[in-house]
Design an enzyme around this catalytic site. Structure first.
Site, PDB file in Angstrom:
ATOM      1  N   ASP A  42       0.867  -1.186   0.000  1.00 44.03           N
ATOM      2  CA  ASP A  42       0.000   0.000   0.000  1.00 44.03           C
ATOM      3  C   ASP A  42       0.900   1.230   0.000  1.00 44.03           C
ATOM      4  OD1 ASP A  42      -3.256   0.203   0.929  1.00 44.03           O
ATOM      5  OD2 ASP A  42      -2.101   2.063   0.991  1.00 44.03           O
ATOM      6  N   ASP A  68       3.582   2.502  -3.989  1.00 42.82           N
ATOM      7  CA  ASP A  68       2.725   3.468  -4.678  1.00 42.82           C
ATOM      8  C   ASP A  68       2.573   2.945  -6.105  1.00 42.82           C
ATOM      9  OD1 ASP A  68       1.688   5.518  -6.195  1.00 42.82           O
ATOM     10  OD2 ASP A  68       2.971   7.082  -5.346  1.00 42.82           O
ATOM     11  N   VAL A  69       1.364   2.610  -6.511  1.00 40.40           N
ATOM     12  CA  VAL A  69       1.188   1.927  -7.804  1.00 40.40           C
ATOM     13  C   VAL A  69       1.510   2.821  -9.000  1.00 40.40           C
ATOM     14  CG1 VAL A  69      -0.446   0.194  -6.958  1.00 40.40           C
ATOM     15  CG2 VAL A  69      -1.321   2.376  -7.896  1.00 40.40           C
ATOM     16  N   ASN A  95      -5.402  -3.817  -7.118  1.00 37.32           N
ATOM     17  CA  ASN A  95      -6.627  -3.352  -6.464  1.00 37.32           C
ATOM     18  C   ASN A  95      -6.616  -1.874  -6.087  1.00 37.32           C
ATOM     19  OD1 ASN A  95      -9.054  -3.674  -4.484  1.00 37.32           O
ATOM     20  ND2 ASN A  95      -7.357  -2.963  -3.204  1.00 37.32           N
ATOM     21  N   TYR A 174     -13.504   8.430 -12.911  1.00 37.29           N
ATOM     22  CA  TYR A 174     -13.626   7.070 -12.371  1.00 37.29           C
ATOM     23  C   TYR A 174     -14.163   6.087 -13.414  1.00 37.29           C
ATOM     24  CZ  TYR A 174     -14.317   3.576  -8.672  1.00 37.29           C
ATOM     25  OH  TYR A 174     -14.248   2.461  -7.885  1.00 37.29           O
ATOM     26  N   LYS A 178     -12.113   2.819 -14.929  1.00 38.08           N
ATOM     27  CA  LYS A 178     -12.545   1.440 -14.646  1.00 38.08           C
ATOM     28  C   LYS A 178     -12.938   0.699 -15.922  1.00 38.08           C
ATOM     29  CE  LYS A 178     -11.919   1.397 -10.188  1.00 38.08           C
ATOM     30  NZ  LYS A 178     -10.892   0.534  -9.593  1.00 38.08           N
ATOM     31  N   THR A 209     -16.226   0.927   2.626  1.00 41.17           N
ATOM     32  CA  THR A 209     -14.772   0.938   2.839  1.00 41.17           C
ATOM     33  C   THR A 209     -14.371   2.370   3.195  1.00 41.17           C
ATOM     34  OG1 THR A 209     -14.206   1.533   0.563  1.00 41.17           O
ATOM     35  CG2 THR A 209     -14.515  -0.817   1.001  1.00 41.17           C
TER      36      THR A 209
HETATM   37  P1  NAI Z   1     -10.113   2.012   0.437  1.00 40.94           P
HETATM   38  O1  NAI Z   1      -9.832   3.478   0.389  1.00 40.94           O
HETATM   39  O2  NAI Z   1     -10.730   1.445   1.656  1.00 40.94           O
HETATM   40  O3  NAI Z   1      -8.765   1.228   0.106  1.00 40.94           O
HETATM   41  C1  NAI Z   1      -7.926   1.636  -0.958  1.00 40.94           C
HETATM   42  C2  NAI Z   1      -6.472   1.459  -0.570  1.00 40.94           C
HETATM   43  O4  NAI Z   1      -5.670   1.869  -1.679  1.00 40.94           O
HETATM   44  C3  NAI Z   1      -6.065   2.331   0.624  1.00 40.94           C
HETATM   45  O5  NAI Z   1      -5.425   1.544   1.603  1.00 40.94           O
HETATM   46  C4  NAI Z   1      -5.132   3.364   0.015  1.00 40.94           C
HETATM   47  O6  NAI Z   1      -4.085   3.787   0.901  1.00 40.94           O
HETATM   48  C5  NAI Z   1      -4.576   2.613  -1.180  1.00 40.94           C
HETATM   49  N1  NAI Z   1      -4.019   3.509  -2.193  1.00 40.94           N
HETATM   50  C6  NAI Z   1      -4.488   4.705  -2.617  1.00 40.94           C
HETATM   51  N2  NAI Z   1      -3.661   5.233  -3.527  1.00 40.94           N
HETATM   52  C7  NAI Z   1      -2.651   4.339  -3.704  1.00 40.94           C
HETATM   53  C8  NAI Z   1      -1.497   4.313  -4.518  1.00 40.94           C
HETATM   54  N3  NAI Z   1      -1.165   5.345  -5.327  1.00 40.94           N
HETATM   55  N4  NAI Z   1      -0.695   3.214  -4.457  1.00 40.94           N
HETATM   56  C9  NAI Z   1      -0.987   2.191  -3.624  1.00 40.94           C
HETATM   57  N5  NAI Z   1      -2.049   2.172  -2.812  1.00 40.94           N
HETATM   58  C10 NAI Z   1      -2.880   3.235  -2.860  1.00 40.94           C
HETATM   59  O7  NAI Z   1     -11.004   1.750  -0.849  1.00 40.94           O
HETATM   60  P2  NAI Z   1     -11.702   0.431  -1.442  1.00 40.94           P
HETATM   61  O8  NAI Z   1     -13.123   0.762  -1.606  1.00 40.94           O
HETATM   62  O9  NAI Z   1     -11.319  -0.770  -0.716  1.00 40.94           O
HETATM   63  O10 NAI Z   1     -11.068   0.419  -2.896  1.00 40.94           O
HETATM   64  C11 NAI Z   1     -10.333  -0.675  -3.421  1.00 40.94           C
HETATM   65  C12 NAI Z   1     -10.624  -0.804  -4.893  1.00 40.94           C
HETATM   66  O11 NAI Z   1     -11.995  -1.151  -5.047  1.00 40.94           O
HETATM   67  C13 NAI Z   1     -10.423   0.476  -5.693  1.00 40.94           C
HETATM   68  O12 NAI Z   1      -9.821   0.170  -6.941  1.00 40.94           O
HETATM   69  C14 NAI Z   1     -11.837   0.980  -5.894  1.00 40.94           C
HETATM   70  O13 NAI Z   1     -11.959   1.800  -7.042  1.00 40.94           O
HETATM   71  C15 NAI Z   1     -12.566  -0.338  -6.051  1.00 40.94           C
HETATM   72  N6  NAI Z   1     -14.003  -0.297  -5.884  1.00 40.94           N
HETATM   73  C16 NAI Z   1     -14.544   0.081  -4.684  1.00 40.94           C
HETATM   74  C17 NAI Z   1     -15.914   0.109  -4.540  1.00 40.94           C
HETATM   75  C18 NAI Z   1     -16.554   0.509  -3.254  1.00 40.94           C
HETATM   76  O14 NAI Z   1     -17.760   0.722  -3.250  1.00 40.94           O
HETATM   77  N7  NAI Z   1     -15.838   0.623  -2.152  1.00 40.94           N
HETATM   78  C19 NAI Z   1     -16.810  -0.251  -5.662  1.00 40.94           C
HETATM   79  C20 NAI Z   1     -16.133  -0.639  -6.852  1.00 40.94           C
HETATM   80  C21 NAI Z   1     -14.781  -0.658  -6.949  1.00 40.94           C
END
Ligand code: NAI
Length: 252
Positions: A42, A68-69, A95, A174, A178, A209
């Site tokens: 992360d 950092d991705v 992810n 977004y 996606k 989340t």
């Molecule tokens: P979250 O915010 O709880 O977790 C995302 C994680 O990614 C965090 O730990 C953050 O520090 C990390 N992150 C952010 N920028 C980064 C970077 N540059 N490099 C590495 N890590 C980084 O969010 P969530 O919801 O768990 O999101 C995970 C994935 O799921 C994302 O791709 C999001 O677009 C996708 N998603 C989420 C949905 C939702 O309703 N929560 C619905 C559909 C897709």
């Protein structure tokens, strides 16, 4: 092969991006609970280490790394360290993702001044594309480098419902990011099949989340999304673990 053994990931190794929180953390937990050895990565290095330490305390074989991705050099170093620690890479979850902020509607269905196509901050467009689309490319590129010589592997991206449908309360960048991930996955699945590598996307609907500062925890926002889901409620991250295990394992 028994049906349950098809879901067995014991001894496999998995790397997850964005694993300090939310859906990525659930993937990492699913892999660890299934007996895989996992690297939680992360941009939030402390968060990744905190969750890895918790999983280690529960008896799982996991490690953590800052990644950092958007950073290609960091990717190479982190993937090499994973392969050195665990003797290769079997499963990767691309992810990590962010929410770009307000869409052209607010949850009440009124127009949002800062979410219009012509007022949306271009820096937010660039950052969202860099993480949500190019970040997946960076992660899969490193995974392909390690998996092709092995002749096996499973790559899984987190795309979104928003790859297929427009969500007016989600910010501009977004949906195209996606949709790009979804199509990258289709293309890559064709290309890498010859190397025994499967490539899939999980396209979640709304999950509670920390994305967008945890805006889905807000009762008003949550009610708006609950109403849009046929089951009448948005999801909890525990509910994505079975699908993650299916796609990661031979059952996929
Ligand atoms: P979250 O915010 O709880 O977790 C995302 C994680 O990614 C965090 O730990 C953050 O520090 C990390 N992150 C952010 N920028 C980064 C970077 N540059 N490099 C590495 N890590 C980084 O969010 P969530 O919801 O768990 O999101 C995970 C994935 O799921 C994302 O791709 C999001 O677009 C996708 N998603 C989420 C949905 C939702 O309703 N929560 C619905 C559909 C897709």
């Amino acid at each position: 092969m028994s049906v349950l053994s098809q879901f067995d990931v014991r001894g496999r190794s998995a790397l997850v991006t964005g694993a300090a929180s939310g859906i990525g953390l659930a993937y990492a937990e699913a892999m660890a609970e299934g007996g895989a050895r996992v690297t939680l990565t992360d941009i939030d290095a402390e968060g990744a280490e905190r969750e890895a330490a918790r999983l280690r305390d529960e008896g799982h074989e996991v490690r953590a790394a800052r990644l950092d991705v958007t950073d290609r050099a960091e990717h190479t170093a982190v993937f090499d360290a994973h392969a050195a620690a665990y003797g290769g890479l079997d499963i990767v979850f691309a992810n990590a993702g962010i929410d770009p902020g307000a869409g052209f509607w607010n949850p009440a269905g009124h127009r949002n001044p800062e979410g219009q196509f012509d007022t949306f901050a271009v820096e937010r467009w660039d950052r969202t594309m860099a993480i949500n689309l190019t970040g997946v490319f960076n992660t899969f590129r490193e995974a392909a480098r390690l998996m092709k010589p092995q002749g096996r592997g499973s790559m899984i991206a987190t795309s979104s419902n928003a790859a297929e449908i427009c969500e007016p309360i989600v910010g501009q960048a977004y949906m195209p990011a996606k949709a790009g991930v979804a199509h990258m996955v289709r293309h890559l699945a064709l290309e890498l099949a010859a190397y025994g590598i499967r490539v899939n996307a999980i396209a979640p609907g709304p999950f509670v989340t920390n994305i967008g500062g945890g805006w889905l925890r807000d009762p008003q926002v949550r009610a708006a999304w609950d109403h849009l889901v046929p089951l009448g409620r948005i999801a909890d991250t525990e509910q994505i673990k079975g699908l993650a295990l299916y796609l990661a394992s031979d059952a996929g």
